[in-house]
Design an enzyme around this catalytic site. Structure first.
Site, short mmCIF file in Angstrom:
data_model
loop_
_atom_site.label_atom_id
_atom_site.label_comp_id
_atom_site.label_asym_id
_atom_site.label_seq_id
_atom_site.Cartn_x
_atom_site.Cartn_y
_atom_site.Cartn_z
N ARG A 73 -12.31 2.11 -7.89
CA ARG A 73 -11.46 3.24 -8.28
C ARG A 73 -11.87 3.79 -9.65
NH1 ARG A 73 -5.55 2.37 -5.61
NH2 ARG A 73 -6.36 1.80 -3.58
N LEU A 119 11.24 -20.19 -3.33
CA LEU A 119 10.10 -19.43 -2.80
C LEU A 119 8.80 -19.70 -3.58
CD1 LEU A 119 9.25 -16.87 -0.97
CD2 LEU A 119 9.61 -15.55 -3.06
N ARG A 177 -0.69 8.77 -10.24
CA ARG A 177 -0.75 7.58 -9.38
C ARG A 177 -0.15 6.36 -10.08
NH1 ARG A 177 -4.03 7.58 -4.94
NH2 ARG A 177 -4.47 5.37 -5.19
N ASP A 222 0.82 -1.22 0.00
CA ASP A 222 0.00 0.00 0.00
C ASP A 222 0.86 1.27 0.00
OD1 ASP A 222 -2.37 1.39 -0.04
OD2 ASP A 222 -2.66 1.31 2.13
N ASN A 253 1.21 3.39 -2.91
CA ASN A 253 1.72 3.76 -4.23
C ASN A 253 1.24 5.14 -4.66
OD1 ASN A 253 2.62 1.16 -4.21
ND2 ASN A 253 1.28 0.41 -5.84
N GLY A 254 -0.05 5.40 -4.43
CA GLY A 254 -0.65 6.67 -4.85
C GLY A 254 -0.02 7.83 -4.10
N TRP A 258 2.90 7.91 -2.68
CA TRP A 258 4.31 8.04 -3.11
C TRP A 258 4.39 8.90 -4.36
CZ3 TRP A 258 7.11 6.76 -7.50
CH2 TRP A 258 8.49 6.63 -7.37
N ARG A 284 -4.87 -1.66 8.98
CA ARG A 284 -6.05 -2.50 8.78
C ARG A 284 -5.70 -3.59 7.77
NH1 ARG A 284 -7.78 2.75 6.99
NH2 ARG A 284 -7.37 3.02 4.77
N LEU A 285 -6.56 -4.60 7.72
CA LEU A 285 -6.30 -5.73 6.81
C LEU A 285 -6.95 -5.53 5.44
CD1 LEU A 285 -6.54 -8.81 9.19
CD2 LEU A 285 -4.50 -7.85 8.17
N HIS A 322 2.30 3.05 -8.94
CA HIS A 322 2.02 1.62 -9.15
C HIS A 322 3.18 0.97 -9.91
CE1 HIS A 322 -1.86 2.20 -7.49
NE2 HIS A 322 -2.38 2.85 -8.52
N GLU A 358 1.06 -12.56 13.11
CA GLU A 358 1.56 -11.35 13.75
C GLU A 358 1.47 -10.23 12.71
OE1 GLU A 358 2.37 -11.10 16.93
OE2 GLU A 358 1.92 -13.23 17.17
C1 IPE Z 1 -5.40 -2.68 0.00
O1 IPE Z 1 -5.08 -1.34 -0.20
C2 IPE Z 1 -5.39 -3.41 -1.30
C3 IPE Z 1 -4.08 -3.60 -1.93
C4 IPE Z 1 -2.94 -3.19 -1.45
C5 IPE Z 1 -4.11 -4.31 -3.18
P1 IPE Z 1 -6.21 -0.22 -0.37
O2 IPE Z 1 -5.50 1.07 -0.56
O3 IPE Z 1 -7.16 -0.64 -1.42
O4 IPE Z 1 -6.94 -0.29 1.03
P2 IPE Z 1 -7.82 0.78 1.80
O5 IPE Z 1 -8.86 1.28 0.86
O6 IPE Z 1 -6.90 1.89 2.24
O7 IPE Z 1 -8.37 0.04 2.98
C1 IPE Z 2 -1.66 0.21 -3.32
O1 IPE Z 2 -1.44 1.58 -3.39
C2 IPE Z 2 -1.94 -0.41 -4.68
C3 IPE Z 2 -3.32 -0.85 -4.87
C4 IPE Z 2 -4.25 -0.79 -3.97
C5 IPE Z 2 -3.66 -1.42 -6.16
P1 IPE Z 2 -2.64 2.63 -3.39
O2 IPE Z 2 -3.06 2.89 -4.79
O3 IPE Z 2 -3.72 2.18 -2.48
O4 IPE Z 2 -1.91 3.89 -2.81
P2 IPE Z 2 -2.49 4.92 -1.75
O5 IPE Z 2 -2.96 4.11 -0.57
O6 IPE Z 2 -3.60 5.66 -2.41
O7 IPE Z 2 -1.32 5.79 -1.41
MG MG Z 3 -4.11 2.43 -0.54
#
Ligand code: IPE
Ligand code: IPE
Ligand code: MG
Length: 236
Positions: free
Chosen positions: A70, A130, A32, A19, A21-22, A24, A189-190, A36, A202
């Protein structure tokens, strides 16, 4: 043959929610999609390094069942990137001893992506290092619905329902449960990732954004993991 283990007490299975990437990209004034793209490079490097240290299982969250919410433009760029990633990984992992597989729904992905997945999986099937699993269009709730439907369709009677039986119907049926779940980007969060499987994993969170993630962060997470006391509900 497995490689020499350089790190003591490696977890057997590490799962990563890739998580940030956007954010960053935004920090750099880039679209964005640039985040990615960098994130995709990082995951290749991390998988190769994880194989070198002797990790058995690495599972990464690449696209969730909720990520379809999205904007279409971002979805398109993510799908193009998955396509490119599969092609590039096929070449880059040619000399590596990494087995690749995917978990998640396949019915909403373009047929060329499905073909790409099949080709990459097939090409690396014989490898013994792996096991690298990509979660694409994956969500735990969706996975549990999918499993429940299959159990009903197979006329399994209620007295046969056990944890092992349910696990065997999940996309992860070939994988051990994760020991350590890592989430960079500051979110704690998960997000619907491995909810059944991570019951006793963990968790390690960090503010680092995924495109900046390095092996030193993974090693830090393993160090913290080794200080944890896993009790599984019992006493010690
Ligand atoms: C979780 O990240 C999904 C992936 C990393 C593929 P999100 O950016 O989609 O999660 P939320 O919306 O912050 O919970
Ligand atoms: C994780 O980065 C990649 C995917 C969920 C596909 P995000 O795109 O969620 O990046 P943020 O959380 O907006 O920074
Ligand atoms: Mg995200």
């Amino acid at each position: 043959m497995r490689k020499k283990i350089e790190i003591d007490n490696l977890p057997n299975h590490i799962a990563i929610i890739m998580d940030g990437n956007g954010r960053w990209a935004k920090k750099r004034g880039l679209p964005r999609s640039a985040g990615h793209r960098q994130g995709a490079k990082v995951v290749q490097d991390i998988a190769i390094a994880c194989d070198k240290i002797g990790l058995a299982y690495l599972t990464v969250y690449a696209f969730s069942t909720e990520n379809w919410k999205r904007p279409q433009k971002e979805i398109n760029s993510l799908m193009s990137l998955i396509r490119e990633f599969l092609e590039d990984t096929e070449k880059k992992f040619d000399k590596e001893n990494i087995r690749i597989q995917t978990i998640g729904r396949t019915d909403r992905l373009d047929s060329d992506i499905i073909k790409g997945i099949k080709r990459t999986v097939q090409k690396n099937k014989h490898k013994t290092g792996l096991t690298f699993t990509l979660a694409i269009d994956y969500g735990s709730r969706d996975e549990i619905i999918h499993a429940t439907k299959k159990i009903i369709d197979n006329n399994i009677s209620s007295e046969k329902i056990t944890e092992d039986l349910i696990s065997s119907y999940l996309f992860t049926n070939q994988l051990p449960d994760p020991d350590l779940v890592i989430r960079p980007s500051g979110e704690q969060r998960l997000s619907n990732f491995l909810m059944w499987q991570a019951s006793y994993a963990e968790l390690w969170f960090s503010n680092i954004l995924w495109p900046d993630f390095k092996m030193k962060h993974l090693k830090e997470a393993i160090k913290v993991y080794n200080q944890r006391d896993r009790r599984y509900g019992g006493v010690k």
